[in-house]
Write a protein that holds these residues in place. Structure first.
Motif, PDB file in Angstrom:
ATOM      1  N   ASN A 365      38.260  36.669  30.531  1.00  0.00           N
ATOM      2  CA  ASN A 365      38.544  37.663  29.852  1.00  0.00           C
ATOM      3  C   ASN A 365      37.458  37.998  28.755  1.00  0.00           C
ATOM      4  OD1 ASN A 365      40.327  39.504  28.615  1.00  0.00           O
ATOM      5  ND2 ASN A 365      41.653  38.198  27.576  1.00  0.00           N
ATOM      6  N   ASP A 366      36.471  38.600  29.146  1.00  0.00           N
ATOM      7  CA  ASP A 366      35.559  38.987  28.291  1.00  0.00           C
ATOM      8  C   ASP A 366      34.572  40.397  28.884  1.00  0.00           C
ATOM      9  OD1 ASP A 366      33.633  38.051  29.932  1.00  0.00           O
ATOM     10  OD2 ASP A 366      33.749  36.116  28.849  1.00  0.00           O
ATOM     11  N   ASN A 367      33.673  40.633  28.465  1.00  0.00           N
ATOM     12  CA  ASN A 367      32.699  41.834  28.768  1.00  0.00           C
ATOM     13  C   ASN A 367      31.348  41.310  29.403  1.00  0.00           C
ATOM     14  OD1 ASN A 367      32.629  44.707  29.561  1.00  0.00           O
ATOM     15  ND2 ASN A 367      31.159  44.828  27.888  1.00  0.00           N
ATOM     16  N   SER A 368      31.258  39.976  29.875  1.00  0.00           N
ATOM     17  CA  SER A 368      30.141  39.312  30.365  1.00  0.00           C
ATOM     18  C   SER A 368      30.007  39.973  31.833  1.00  0.00           C
ATOM     19  CB  SER A 368      30.282  38.045  30.348  1.00  0.00           C
ATOM     20  OG  SER A 368      31.120  37.394  31.380  1.00  0.00           O
ATOM     21  N   ASN A 369      28.998  39.542  32.620  1.00  0.00           N
ATOM     22  CA  ASN A 369      28.513  39.823  34.002  1.00  0.00           C
ATOM     23  C   ASN A 369      29.708  39.193  34.972  1.00  0.00           C
ATOM     24  OD1 ASN A 369      26.530  41.641  33.955  1.00  0.00           O
ATOM     25  ND2 ASN A 369      25.145  39.871  33.568  1.00  0.00           N
ATOM     26  N   ILE A 370      30.538  38.144  34.404  1.00  0.00           N
ATOM     27  CA  ILE A 370      31.654  37.602  35.139  1.00  0.00           C
ATOM     28  C   ILE A 370      32.838  37.718  34.367  1.00  0.00           C
ATOM     29  CG2 ILE A 370      30.142  35.667  36.131  1.00  0.00           C
ATOM     30  CD1 ILE A 370      31.239  33.494  34.077  1.00  0.00           C
ATOM     31  N   GLY A 371      32.983  38.919  33.705  1.00  0.00           N
ATOM     32  CA  GLY A 371      33.983  39.348  32.838  1.00  0.00           C
ATOM     33  C   GLY A 371      34.913  40.454  33.541  1.00  0.00           C
ATOM     34  N   ASN A 372      35.587  41.300  32.740  1.00  0.00           N
ATOM     35  CA  ASN A 372      36.643  42.234  33.231  1.00  0.00           C
ATOM     36  C   ASN A 372      35.720  43.413  33.685  1.00  0.00           C
ATOM     37  OD1 ASN A 372      39.204  41.351  32.070  1.00  0.00           O
ATOM     38  ND2 ASN A 372      38.155  41.204  30.080  1.00  0.00           N
ATOM     39  N   PRO A 373      36.264  44.355  34.766  1.00  0.00           N
ATOM     40  CA  PRO A 373      35.663  45.190  35.289  1.00  0.00           C
ATOM     41  C   PRO A 373      35.705  46.454  34.612  1.00  0.00           C
ATOM     42  CG  PRO A 373      37.572  44.693  36.488  1.00  0.00           C
ATOM     43  CD  PRO A 373      37.443  43.802  35.431  1.00  0.00           C
ATOM     44  N   ASN A 374      34.653  47.176  34.399  1.00  0.00           N
ATOM     45  CA  ASN A 374      34.578  48.591  33.773  1.00  0.00           C
ATOM     46  C   ASN A 374      34.178  49.887  34.645  1.00  0.00           C
ATOM     47  OD1 ASN A 374      35.107  47.421  31.065  1.00  0.00           O
ATOM     48  ND2 ASN A 374      33.332  46.275  31.303  1.00  0.00           N
ATOM     49  N   SER A 375      33.903  49.750  35.959  1.00  0.00           N
ATOM     50  CA  SER A 375      33.531  50.763  36.656  1.00  0.00           C
ATOM     51  C   SER A 375      34.092  50.445  38.015  1.00  0.00           C
ATOM     52  CB  SER A 375      32.163  50.904  36.511  1.00  0.00           C
ATOM     53  OG  SER A 375      31.402  49.862  37.167  1.00  0.00           O
ATOM     54  N   ALA A 376      34.212  51.732  38.900  1.00  0.00           N
ATOM     55  CA  ALA A 376      34.602  51.398  40.050  1.00  0.00           C
ATOM     56  C   ALA A 376      33.753  50.518  40.992  1.00  0.00           C
ATOM     57  CB  ALA A 376      34.377  52.873  40.774  1.00  0.00           C
ATOM     58  N   LEU A 377      32.276  50.600  40.716  1.00  0.00           N
ATOM     59  CA  LEU A 377      31.674  49.388  41.493  1.00  0.00           C
ATOM     60  C   LEU A 377      31.923  48.261  41.167  1.00  0.00           C
ATOM     61  CD1 LEU A 377      29.165  48.975  43.450  1.00  0.00           C
ATOM     62  CD2 LEU A 377      27.819  49.445  41.301  1.00  0.00           C
ATOM     63  N   GLN A 378      32.239  47.885  39.752  1.00  0.00           N
ATOM     64  CA  GLN A 378      32.541  46.326  39.564  1.00  0.00           C
ATOM     65  C   GLN A 378      33.789  45.909  39.995  1.00  0.00           C
ATOM     66  OE1 GLN A 378      32.211  46.626  35.302  1.00  0.00           O
ATOM     67  NE2 GLN A 378      29.870  46.819  35.177  1.00  0.00           N
ATOM     68  N   TYR A 379      34.717  47.053  40.024  1.00  0.00           N
ATOM     69  CA  TYR A 379      35.875  46.708  40.808  1.00  0.00           C
ATOM     70  C   TYR A 379      35.780  46.487  42.264  1.00  0.00           C
ATOM     71  CZ  TYR A 379      39.243  47.899  36.987  1.00  0.00           C
ATOM     72  OH  TYR A 379      39.939  48.099  35.818  1.00  0.00           O
TER      73      TYR A 379
END
Length: 598
Positions: A365-379
């Motif tokens: 539950n953070d914004n790191s590279n192993i955290g919450n997704p923020n774009s379609a590609l990350q999902y």
């Protein structure tokens, strides 16, 4: 209830159009395309027949409370306890067209919008109107007993009258499953049609009927508006017929389980390749800050459990540790002749082969590279079992850039002895949160969420796929390992129950309501009850018999009142679950009231 900071009342008032993110996650830009302009649905309902109270939303998400600036867990188990095991869950699906354009629809917390809207999709144009969204912005909640009563001569309930058996105009002709008495293809309750429960064990395919003793049916799509959650530029053209269900039963394992079946239809004219169907879960076992997660490869099971020996805080489960998991009971059909042993049974490309759990990954539950997704590609990366920065999942530590072998399953423990997840490479140890790597101490417990996915497949225009999962909860007197083992035992029982067409565990007997007493004049309270149950009769009590039955039809209490108009029944030593309090007159006619024992 456990509380999470979500949004201010101002953000709610403007329908979540802000890009503010839960727990400080970064802003996301949303693309635009031509859409129907459907508003996000806030409609919700509760699945609550057994020992779980689970809130469900139209938009493919569930288990949380959207109606407040302080979002709260609403997967309460045991029901009435105020303790919750899951904070949020949702359906994810994503793939690429033949030009490589990414198409994905998913839900988490709606902080920048939604990806799903109510209603079926036009079968010709793969679109729908805002009025269609409004028309289907509702649930159809029904019980097996309700339909049984109607089938046997009783009056139809409003849900039976309104049952959406057929679509409108160019929508699919058949929507919610129904028994067609005269075979004309038109749902008409006045002609003997009824919602399609199986009363004689003749429908072996659970996808072709309604399941459970309480069932919630609804329909949603991904073409109603801009994809605000993922920011996906292109919609899939997806239509989803969903049912959530649970069983009335005295069996503890089944009473602590809820089920979710999705019928997914590609209404577009586009082939979707590398398509994954996924389940997102935010595990919050009482105290949300002390959890671990893991997966069991052989069981197709992702789960959460307590990371220490005490689940503290006022709404924690205390020393009696609980564990909760998601079992993918049924994945999509594998592509024909794909030369992959998708169900890991030692045989490739058999007829009807379905895809087992293919990927399991957790994120922080953070914004790191192993955290919450923020774009379609990350999902989509999470569906593929990759990290936000496009790096692969690797075995050991936190799974990110650790130097271990590539893998498909995070924290599998000892559940993958045949090394499916590492493609035959022996990593040399059993990877878990308690044992992240030889020589390292356990992970710090925290707020966990994970993705389970099945794929990849080709999703053709008009193709129908099914995806069924169960949320399973178990609890023991003490001990982390004991709670995990209790959960695995419960999962084995539920999987067997599913594999045997939901026939291996007894549940509530159906009663013929048309033979019951017209005016019972008695009440039962409280419900739920834990120590004592009170039955009060208003009128002549003589020649009456009071009986209490468990959900599997066993008589657990019986008394002839003999002039007493109020009866106190000690129930503290009864198993928790559903019971039926029945008053019987001298002619053998009865009236029954259902109660819950906590």
């Amino acid at each position: 209830m456990k509380i999470k900071l979500l949004l201010t009342a101002f953000l709610l008032a403007i329908n979540f159009s802000s890009s503010a993110k839960l727990n400080g996650i970064a802003t996301k830009t949303t693309n635009k395309f031509s859409v129907a302009g459907c508003p996000a649905s806030n409609s919700s309902i509760e699945l609550d027949i057994a020992n779980v109270r689970a809130r469900i939303f139209i938009n493919g998400d569930m288990w949380w409370n959207l109606d407040s600036a302080m979002a709260a867990s609403e997967y309460e188990v045991p029901k009435g306890s105020g303790k919750c095991a899951l904070f949020s869950g949702a359906l994810w699906i994503g793939g690429k067209d033949i030009a490589g354009q990414l198409k994905i629809a998913a839900q988490t917390y709606r902080q920048s919008g939604v990806d799903f809207w109510p209603g079926p999709v036009d079968t010709v144009t793969a679109t729908l109107s805002a009025s269609d969204c409004q028309h289907y912005d509702r649930f159809w909640k029904i019980t097996r007993q309700e339909v049984f009563d109607f089938k046997n001569g009783g009056s139809p309930s409003q849900t039976i009258i309104d049952w959406p058996g057929n679509g409108l105009n160019s929508q699919t002709h058949f929507l919610a499953p129904f028994y067609d008495q005269n075979g004309d293809g038109i749902y008409d309750y006045t002609q003997g049609d009824y919602p399609k429960y199986d009363f004689n064990n003749s429908i072996q395919n659970v996808n072709e009927r309604l399941n459970g003793d309480q069932t919630i049916w609804w329909v949603f799509n991904d073409v109603g508006n801009v994809h605000g959650e993922t920011g996906s530029f292109y919609p899939i053209g997806l239509e989803v017929h969903a049912q959530a269900y649970a069983f009335c039963t005295s069996d503890t394992t089944l009473a602590n389980t809820t089920f979710y079946n999705y019928k997914l239809i590609n209404r577009s004219t586009t082939i979707l390749v590398d398509t994954y169907f996924g389940s997102f879960s935010d595990v919050d076992l009482g105290n949300l800050f002390d959890d671990y997660v893991g997966c069991d490869v052989a069981r197709n099971f992702g789960y959460g459990y307590n990371g220490d020996s005490l689940d503290d805080l006022p709404l924690g489960y205390g020393l009696q540790l609980a564990a909760v998991g998601i079992d993918i009971l049924q994945g999509p059909l594998a592509d024909i002749q794909d030369s992959i042993d998708n169900d890991r049974d030692g045989v490739m490309d058999e007829i009807g082969e379905r895809i087992n759990l293919a990927k399991f990954i957790f994120y922080n539950n953070d914004n790191s590279n192993i955290g919450n997704p923020n774009s379609a590609l990350q999902y989509y990366n999470y569906l593929e079992g990759k990290w936000k920065d496009n790096s692969p999942l690797v075995f050991g530590q936190h799974g990110h850039l650790t130097g271990g072998p590539l893998c498909d399953f995070m924290y599998p423990g000892n559940s993958d002895p045949l090394l499916y997840g590492t493609h035959g490479t022996n990593p040399g140890f059993n990877w878990s949160e308690e044992n992240p790597s030889p020589g390292l101490g356990p992970n710090i417990p925290g707020d966990r969420r994970f993705i389970m996915s099945c794929g990849p497949i080709r999703f053709l225009p008009g193709q129908v796929e099914y995806f069924t999962k169960a949320a399973i909860w178990a609890r023991v007197a003490s001990g982390i390992d004991s709670s995990k083992q209790a959960l695995m035992d419960a999962d084995d029982k539920i999987q067997t129950f599913f594999d045997n067409n939901y026939q291996t565990i007894s549940f509530c007997p159906l009663t013929n309501g048309i033979n019951e007493i017209n005016n019972p004049n008695f009440s039962v309270y409280p419900s739920p009850a834990s120590e004592y149950l009170f039955v009060k009769y208003y009128g002549d009590i003589n020649k009456k018999l009071l009986e209490v039955y468990s959900c599997d039809g066993k008589l657990v209490y019986s008394i002839k009142p003999n002039g007493s108009n109020e009866i106190k029944i000690k129930i503290s030593d009864w198993s928790y679950g559903i019971y039926f309090v029945r008053m019987r007159n001298e002619n053998g006619k009865t009236k029954t009231i259902k109660i819950m024992k906590m």
